[in-house]
Design an enzyme around this catalytic site. Structure first.
Site, PDB file in Angstrom:
ATOM      1  N   LYS A 140       0.977  -1.313   0.023  1.00  0.00           N
ATOM      2  CA  LYS A 140       0.009   0.035   0.145  1.00  0.00           C
ATOM      3  C   LYS A 140       0.862   1.203   0.004  1.00  0.00           C
ATOM      4  O   LYS A 140       2.058   1.004   0.414  1.00  0.00           O
ATOM      5  CB  LYS A 140      -0.834   0.027   1.372  1.00  0.00           C
ATOM      6  CG  LYS A 140      -2.203   0.899   0.862  1.00  0.00           C
ATOM      7  CD  LYS A 140      -3.175   0.253   0.236  1.00  0.00           C
ATOM      8  CE  LYS A 140      -4.467   0.997   0.315  1.00  0.00           C
ATOM      9  NZ  LYS A 140      -5.552   0.098  -0.123  1.00  0.00           N
TER      10      LYS A 140
HETATM   11  N1  GLU Z   1      -7.217   0.186  -3.638  1.00  0.00           N
HETATM   12  C1  GLU Z   1      -8.158  -0.974  -3.838  1.00  0.00           C
HETATM   13  C2  GLU Z   1      -7.970  -1.926  -2.345  1.00  0.00           C
HETATM   14  O1  GLU Z   1      -7.995  -1.525  -1.414  1.00  0.00           O
HETATM   15  C3  GLU Z   1      -7.403  -1.800  -5.047  1.00  0.00           C
HETATM   16  C4  GLU Z   1      -6.010  -2.350  -4.869  1.00  0.00           C
HETATM   17  C5  GLU Z   1      -5.422  -2.698  -6.114  1.00  0.00           C
HETATM   18  O2  GLU Z   1      -6.213  -3.040  -7.181  1.00  0.00           O
HETATM   19  O3  GLU Z   1      -4.274  -3.337  -6.176  1.00  0.00           O
HETATM   20  O4  GLU Z   1      -8.270  -3.252  -2.645  1.00  0.00           O
END
Ligand code: GLU
Length: 416
Positions: free
Chosen positions: A106
């Site tokens: 993240k």
């Molecule tokens: N931000 C989204 C989540 O929290 C998608 C993450 C992604 O597609 O890598 O799942």
């Protein structure tokens, strides 16, 4: 155990509950409760007024046992390393529950994108990517959109990375515009996944989705699409609240008009097609389905007692505190946990990464069919484990995820 407001602490509490049931050995337990890499960077940006601002950014790669780290980048004034680490851990469990070959990562930058110009956002994005450039790549770490980032931001990520490596590399990031390697259905995927698990939960609990009433917190990418697709199934969206205010209409909100209103005003607040509603009131409504689709820590012991919904579907990451979750479970409210409920986004990100690497693109129907199959497989596995171990769905989802990551960790063995 109190988490003292730490989001990572809340994640650990959830993890420990499942690890105990699994009798997880102490060594693997230690590995899975430590982030592999935490990167902090300072990003100087020349603002439109000529002054230089320095923004702090993070990228955490929590676990990369199953594959490249995967997870969004959020732009928000409240971003902290604790939060990004928890979100990276949740991505690890989410990818494992979704059964896709990714680890969890993240990113976050402390900024307020609503008060920045497009040029400033582009400069910040490019500098942030340049600062973390050695850590990302199609085989290493693949970012995506998250809170207050979108496909344009992902296009800048892709371009900055491509400029650095000297060739176009589309698979370094997902959630891109279609024209540069994005996937059909990706923008709607998280909301579509929320719709699918909501439908499956209603089936399991034995109530009709047609005519069921729904309240949502958040009307961004996740909330708005979830609302739209549930309305298509015949559900009645009676209330939506966001950061500024909310709106209630017992007969069902007109989502087309509401979307128009939000496009102009950036909030549902002030919408004339219903009565005003506060966030506190939203959680007290007598509805069948409650969907928190905004930020963390929204359902707490302050408001959990007044929740009357049959099922809470976590469109957001971490919207329910561990105490509040226990309370809801004891009262018989079914909570579909974030790492299952909102995994449609990353599942379709996986499809996008596959298409980019393959250089061959699927139709929207193909994408949606594969998403439907993946979401139903994940929902089925979690439900089965919750019945087998007699635990709530969150603990069951962790059991599925920890089992998968732990098995591969054991098989790979220790390096050095
Ligand atoms: N931000 C989204 C989540 O929290 C998608 C993450 C992604 O597609 O890598 O799942």
């Amino acid at each position: 155990m109190a988490t003292n407001g730490s989001i990572f602490g809340a994640m650990l509490q959830e993890f420990d509950g499942a690890a105990r049931i699994l009798n997880l050995e102490p060594g693997i337990w230690k590995i899975l409760t430590h982030p592999k890499r935490q990167i902090t960077v300072s990003c100087p940006v020349q603002m439109d007024n000529g002054e230089i601002e320095v923004f702090t950014g993070y990228r955490v790669q929590y676990n990369i046992t199953l594959g490249p780290a995967k997870g969004g980048i959020r732009y928000h004034p409240g971003v902290t390393l604790d939060e990004v680490t928890a979100l990276a851990a949740w991505m690890t469990w989410k990818c494992a529950v979704a059964h896709i070959p990714f680890g969890g990562g993240k990113g976050g930058v402390i900024c307020d994108p609503t008060r920045m110009s497009r040029r400033e956002l582009e400069a910040l994005t490019r500098r942030y990517v340049a600062e973390i450039i050695d850590a990302i790549g199609p085989e290493k770490d693949v970012p995506a959109p998250d809170v207050k980032t979108n496909d344009q931001v992902m296009a800048w990520v892709m371009d900055t990375y491509s400029m650095h490596v000297g060739h176009t590399s589309t698979a370094v990031v997902t959630g891109k515009p279609l024209e540069l390697g994005g996937s059909l259905g990706r923008r709607e995927a998280t909301g579509r996944g929320v719709m699918i698990v909501t439908r499956e939960s209603a089936k399991h609990l034995g109530f009709e989705i047609k005519g069921a009433t729904v309240a949502l917190q958040g009307f961004g990418n996740v909330g708005s699409i979830s609302a739209e697709l549930l309305a298509e199934l015949g559900a009645r969206i009676v209330a939506i609240a966001d950061w500024k205010g909310g709106v209630y209409n017992g007969g069902g909100l007109d989502l087309v008009k509401l979307t128009d209103h939000v496009r102009q005003r950036k909030t549902v607040d002030g919408f004339s097609g219903g009565d005003p509603l506060t966030n506190e009131e939203l959680f007290k409504l007598d509805v069948d389905i409650l969907i928190p689709a905004a930020l963390e820590n929204q359902i707490t012991m302050e408001n959990a007692q007044s929740i009357r919904a049959k099922v809470v579907v976590e469109g957001a990451n971490g919207p329910t505190t561990p105490d509040a979750h226990r309370h809801l479970h004891e009262r018989g409210v079914m909570v579909v946990p974030d790492i299952l409920a909102n995994s449609g986004g990353v599942t379709t990100s996986y499809f996008e990464w596959v298409q980019d690497r393959y250089g061959y693109f699927w139709t929207e129907k193909e994408v949606n069919e594969r998403l439907e199959a993946k979401m139903c497989e994940a929902f089925g596995a979690v439900l089965q484990n919750s019945l087998k171990f007699r635990v709530d769905l969150r603990t069951a989802a962790y059991i599925v995820a920890i089992n998968r990551v732990a098995t591969v960790t054991r098989m790979r063995g220790m390096y050095a």
